[in-house]
Design an enzyme around this catalytic site. Structure first.
Site, short mmCIF file in Angstrom:
data_model
loop_
_atom_site.label_atom_id
_atom_site.label_comp_id
_atom_site.label_asym_id
_atom_site.label_seq_id
_atom_site.Cartn_x
_atom_site.Cartn_y
_atom_site.Cartn_z
N GLU A 171 -40.79 16.94 -2.83
CA GLU A 171 -40.84 18.08 -3.78
C GLU A 171 -42.25 18.64 -3.92
O GLU A 171 -42.76 18.81 -5.04
CB GLU A 171 -40.28 17.65 -5.15
CG GLU A 171 -38.80 17.30 -5.09
CD GLU A 171 -38.14 17.13 -6.45
OE1 GLU A 171 -38.84 17.06 -7.47
OE2 GLU A 171 -36.89 17.04 -6.47
N GLU A 290 -31.51 14.38 -2.49
CA GLU A 290 -31.34 14.04 -3.91
C GLU A 290 -30.24 14.93 -4.46
O GLU A 290 -30.36 16.16 -4.41
CB GLU A 290 -32.62 14.27 -4.72
CG GLU A 290 -33.70 13.25 -4.44
CD GLU A 290 -34.91 13.38 -5.36
OE1 GLU A 290 -34.74 13.82 -6.52
OE2 GLU A 290 -36.02 13.08 -4.90
O1 AHR Z 1 -34.53 11.38 -8.84
C1 AHR Z 1 -35.41 11.58 -9.91
C2 AHR Z 1 -36.52 12.57 -9.57
O2 AHR Z 1 -35.97 13.83 -9.38
C3 AHR Z 1 -37.29 12.32 -8.29
O3 AHR Z 1 -38.34 11.44 -8.47
C4 AHR Z 1 -37.80 13.67 -7.94
O4 AHR Z 1 -37.95 13.86 -6.56
C5 AHR Z 1 -36.79 14.63 -8.55
O5 AHR Z 1 -37.38 15.62 -9.30
#
Ligand code: AHR
Length: 491
Positions: A171, A290
């Site tokens: 990210e 994610e």
């Molecule tokens: O999964 C939780 C968080 O969400 C992770 O650390 C990040 O990559 C995202 O914003």
């Protein structure tokens, strides 16, 4: 009774699905590692401190890959802190927590072997760069005879870990990210890092950071810039998305699986735009590394070790939404070749534990486990004719969301009825696949859409078999209860 239908035909195949779609994620965050997968002294811990109850549930969940060690955590992480006998305690700025480093790369590689999952590693491109990524790769994957590979051997691991898939940061478009960068800065750093890593091992599979979510103001421009910089060096671009029910608007929430498909198609369009500009032959694949339901929880201001943060308790509605997201990933699996449910234990997770106590399955465990168990072979294109409902977030959304997979043994249909109140009669034309029998129909539904699984009632919400689905004259008929996840097995 609502009515919906579609046709299954082997001529309309999306292609073989990649089993990496059923991945998950372990971050040094809250209690995902400490008192999640790792708790020395727990009655069920093995000699290395791995909780065997969590290992069993991880295998049952059917997870194929696990991304590690972050997440936001990785952007300030020194991997060297987590190997060998000296484990310094550090501040973790990402989650304002204390990191003891008792668990690190060697422990993760051993845990992944025990769990039967493929490890997927992220390198720190927040506070670090090309050299540290290459050092980590040498330590992890080189057989021996160099300073860092010999160090791994000295630390007790004679065999290299053989990690194939590597994320180039996390990210990096997000202002919250430690070492956040502009698209041009990140694109250049990712290209250089990927190039150097490939000089060590040309067969690695490398994931470039896409946007943190679809709503980022820089979405698409970010993808375009970083792909222009690193197209030749990478195989995948990442997508992240979290959804939740808000403002008493379950219809928008339940349409999240379709929103996810729109997001995927936007990223595919951007990848292919860059491909066309570059006259490239290679196509970039997508790693949805994610995704989940995430209700914001209190932050952590006390610099605790393994604080209780992001410990969402999921209900039946969340599980149906997760089922729909799995359907979305399968429907787009010609380009989505890897995905990670974020995360595995305690932190926005399908498995929940108590320190010193039991581990149990959250509601969202069940659709994931069934999709991972039966999601094999090729995915068939499904174009439902479905009633729609009006959503505040996305306009009209179909009430049926469905996909089908097929291997030598069986055809399996995954279907969600998004209506909160109405059962749905589903008719499927199965003449093309020559199915003659419904072998089983499993349902996840509940009279109380807010029902959860808890320590006291760990199996309150779980799938159950229903009868009534049948095939007659090449046409299958089944009734999907209101707000339900359904798995239909045909032979
Ligand atoms: O999964 C939780 C968080 O969400 C992770 O650390 C990040 O990559 C995202 O914003």
């Amino acid at each position: 009774m609502l009515r919906a239908s579609f046709t299954l035909d082997p001529a309309f195949s999306i292609g073989q699905l990649d089993r990496r779609l059923f991945g998950s994620f372990v971050e040094h965050l809250g209690r995902c590692v400490y008192s999640g997968i790792y708790e020395p002294g727990h009655p069920r811990a093995d000699a290395r401190g791995f909780r065997t109850d969590v290992l069993e549930l991880t295998r049952e969940l059917g997870v194929t890959t696990v991304r590690y060690p972050g997440g936001n955590f990785v952007s300030g992480y020194r991997w060297e802190d987590g190997v060998g006998p000296r484990r310094p305690t550090r501040l973790d700025p990402a989650w304002r927590s204390i990191e003891t480093n008792a668990f690190g790369l060697g422990e993760f590689a051993a845990w992944a072997r025990e769990a039967g999952v493929e490890p997927m590693m992220a390198v720190n491109l927040g506070t670090r760069g090309v050299q540290e990524a290459c050092d980590l790769l040498e330590y992890a994957n080189h057989p021996g005879g160099t300073a860092l590979s010999d160090l791994r051997i000295e630390h007790g691991d004679a065999e290299p870990y053989g990690i194939r898939m590597w994320c180039l940061g996390n990210e990096m478009d997000g202002p919250w990210q430690t070492g956040h960068k502009s698209a041009a800065e990140y694109g250049s750093l990712a290209q250089q890092t990927a190039h150097a890593m490939r000089m060590i091992d040309p067969n690695l599979e490398l994931v470039l950071c896409g946007s943190s979510n679809h709503e980022m103001p820089t979405f698409a421009a970010w993808e375009s810039t970083v792909l222009e910089a690193a197209y030749d060096e990478v195989d995948y671009i990442s997508l992240h998305a979290y959804y939740r029910e808000e403002d008493g608007d379950p219809a928008t929430f339940l349409a999240a699986g379709s929103a996810m498909e729109d997001f995927i198609q936007d990223v595919v369009a951007t990848c292919d735009h860059v491909r066309a500009k570059r006259k490239a032959r290679k196509r970039i694949m997508l790693s949805f590394d994610e995704w989940n339901v995430w209700y914001a929880g209190p932050g952590n201001d006390t610099w605790e070790q393994a604080p209780r943060i992001l410990e969402n308790v999921y209900n039946l509605t969340d599980a149906v939404a997760v089922g729909s997201m799995l359907i979305g990933l399968l429907r787009q699996s010609d380009r989505v070749r890897a995905a990670s449910l974020a995360q595995l234990v305690n932190v926005i997770a399908p498995i929940f534990t108590e320190p010193g106590g039991p581990a149990w399955r959250q509601t969202i465990f069940h659709p994931f486990a069934q999709a991972a168990r039966y999601g094999r072979g090729e995915v068939l294109r499904v174009e439902p004719v479905s009633p729609v409902s009006e959503t505040k977030g996305y306009g009209e959304a179909a009430l049926l969301h469905a996909t089908a997979v097929r291997d030598d043994e069986r055809t399996t249909v995954f279907a969600v009825n998004r209506s909160l109140t109405e059962p749905m009669e589903l008719r499927i034309d199965v003449r093309g696949i020559e199915a003659t029998r419904v072998v089983g129909h499993e349902v996840l539904a509940d009279a109380d859409r807010f029902a959860t699984n808890t320590r006291e009632h760990p199996d309150r919400v779980r799938p159950y078999a229903v009868t009534g689905a049948a095939i007659d004259g090449g046409r299958l008929t089944a009734v999907l209860p209101p707000l339900s996840w359904n798995v239909l097995h045909l032979s």
